[in-house]
Design a protein around this motif. Structure first.
Motif, PDB file in Angstrom:
ATOM      1  N   LEU A 160       0.866   4.988   0.918  1.00 42.88           N
ATOM      2  CA  LEU A 160       0.048   5.836   1.782  1.00 42.88           C
ATOM      3  C   LEU A 160       0.498   7.289   1.682  1.00 42.88           C
ATOM      4  O   LEU A 160       1.693   7.582   1.614  1.00 42.88           O
ATOM      5  CB  LEU A 160       0.159   5.355   3.232  1.00 42.88           C
ATOM      6  CG  LEU A 160      -0.225   3.892   3.475  1.00 42.88           C
ATOM      7  CD1 LEU A 160       0.090   3.487   4.905  1.00 42.88           C
ATOM      8  CD2 LEU A 160      -1.687   3.670   3.155  1.00 42.88           C
ATOM      9  N   LYS A 175       0.854  -1.186   0.000  1.00 44.35           N
ATOM     10  CA  LYS A 175       0.000   0.000   0.000  1.00 44.35           C
ATOM     11  C   LYS A 175       0.893   1.240   0.000  1.00 44.35           C
ATOM     12  O   LYS A 175       1.827   1.335   0.802  1.00 44.35           O
ATOM     13  CB  LYS A 175      -0.887   0.028   1.256  1.00 44.35           C
ATOM     14  CG  LYS A 175      -1.864  -1.112   1.329  1.00 44.35           C
ATOM     15  CD  LYS A 175      -2.864  -0.922   2.449  1.00 44.35           C
ATOM     16  CE  LYS A 175      -2.303  -1.364   3.768  1.00 44.35           C
ATOM     17  NZ  LYS A 175      -3.310  -1.383   4.839  1.00 44.35           N
ATOM     18  N   VAL A 192      -2.462   0.283  -4.375  1.00 43.80           N
ATOM     19  CA  VAL A 192      -1.886  -0.981  -3.916  1.00 43.80           C
ATOM     20  C   VAL A 192      -1.249  -1.627  -5.141  1.00 43.80           C
ATOM     21  O   VAL A 192      -1.906  -1.797  -6.172  1.00 43.80           O
ATOM     22  CB  VAL A 192      -2.962  -1.911  -3.304  1.00 43.80           C
ATOM     23  CG1 VAL A 192      -2.345  -3.239  -2.876  1.00 43.80           C
ATOM     24  CG2 VAL A 192      -3.650  -1.236  -2.131  1.00 43.80           C
ATOM     25  N   LEU A 239      -5.035   6.112   1.328  1.00 41.98           N
ATOM     26  CA  LEU A 239      -4.501   5.034   0.492  1.00 41.98           C
ATOM     27  C   LEU A 239      -4.448   5.508  -0.954  1.00 41.98           C
ATOM     28  O   LEU A 239      -5.479   5.791  -1.563  1.00 41.98           O
ATOM     29  CB  LEU A 239      -5.378   3.788   0.613  1.00 41.98           C
ATOM     30  CG  LEU A 239      -5.014   2.605  -0.274  1.00 41.98           C
ATOM     31  CD1 LEU A 239      -3.622   2.077   0.071  1.00 41.98           C
ATOM     32  CD2 LEU A 239      -6.043   1.506  -0.143  1.00 41.98           C
ATOM     33  N   GLU A 264       0.471  -5.044   2.148  1.00 48.33           N
ATOM     34  CA  GLU A 264      -0.971  -5.199   2.189  1.00 48.33           C
ATOM     35  C   GLU A 264      -1.271  -6.393   3.095  1.00 48.33           C
ATOM     36  O   GLU A 264      -0.648  -7.429   2.979  1.00 48.33           O
ATOM     37  CB  GLU A 264      -1.522  -5.447   0.787  1.00 48.33           C
ATOM     38  CG  GLU A 264      -3.022  -5.561   0.739  1.00 48.33           C
ATOM     39  CD  GLU A 264      -3.533  -5.875  -0.656  1.00 48.33           C
ATOM     40  OE1 GLU A 264      -4.568  -5.334  -1.025  1.00 48.33           O
ATOM     41  OE2 GLU A 264      -2.878  -6.654  -1.368  1.00 48.33           O
TER      42      GLU A 264
END
Length: 119
Positions: free
Chosen positions: A48, A46, A93, A90, A118
Motif C-alpha cells: 500500500l 498487498k 499484490v 494499492l 490479502e
C-alpha cells in the motif's frame, strides 16, 4: 501387432502429461505415474502507498515505476491518484518477500508504504 487403447469410462480424464510410457521386458507398454504433488499457495500481501503531501505527483509516479517495474505509467498514475484521493493506494499484490522489498524500497525513497495480508 499394434496396441489398441480402450476408450476411457465416462467421467475420467486422460493420463497426465507427467506420465511416460516405458517398455517392460515382455514388450508391453507400462505407464509409470509420477506421484501427485499438492502445492499450497503462499499467502499474498498487498503493498500500500499512503497519501504524501510532501512529494510531487510526478516524483511519486516515477518512483513507483522504478521500484515496481511491472507497473505501467498508467498503473502508477492510478495508484498515485488513488492514494491522493482516498488516503491509500494499492500498488501490487504479491508474495511476502517481494512485498517487503517493494515497501521498504518505497520508504527508502521518501514515500510512505505498508504491507498487509490479502483478505
Amino acid at each position: 501387432m499394434p496396441m489398441t487403447i480402450p476408450p476411457l469410462p465416462a467421467g475420467t480424464t486422460a493420463p497426465a502429461a507427467t506420465e511416460t510410457p516405458t517398455r517392460s521386458p515382455g514388450g508391453a507398454a507400462v505407464i509409470e505415474k509420477a506421484p501427485e504433488r499438492v502445492r499450497k499457495t503462499s499467502p499474498r500481501y498487498k503493498v500500500l502507498l499512503h497519501n504524501d503531501p510532501v512529494n510531487s505527483m510526478e516524483y511519486v509516479v516515477n518512483t513507483l515505476r522504478q521500484v515496481v517495474p511491472s507497473l505501467s505509467e498508467q498503473d502508477a498514475i492510478a495508484v498515485m491518484l488513488e492514494a491522493h484521493n482516498t488516503g491509500v493506494g494499492l500498488v501490487i499484490v504479491c508474495d511476502l518477500e517481494p512485498a517487503e522489498f517493494y515497501s521498504e524500497t518505497l520508504k527508502a525513497k521518501g514515500l510512505t508504504s505498508t504491507i498487509e495480508p490479502e483478505s
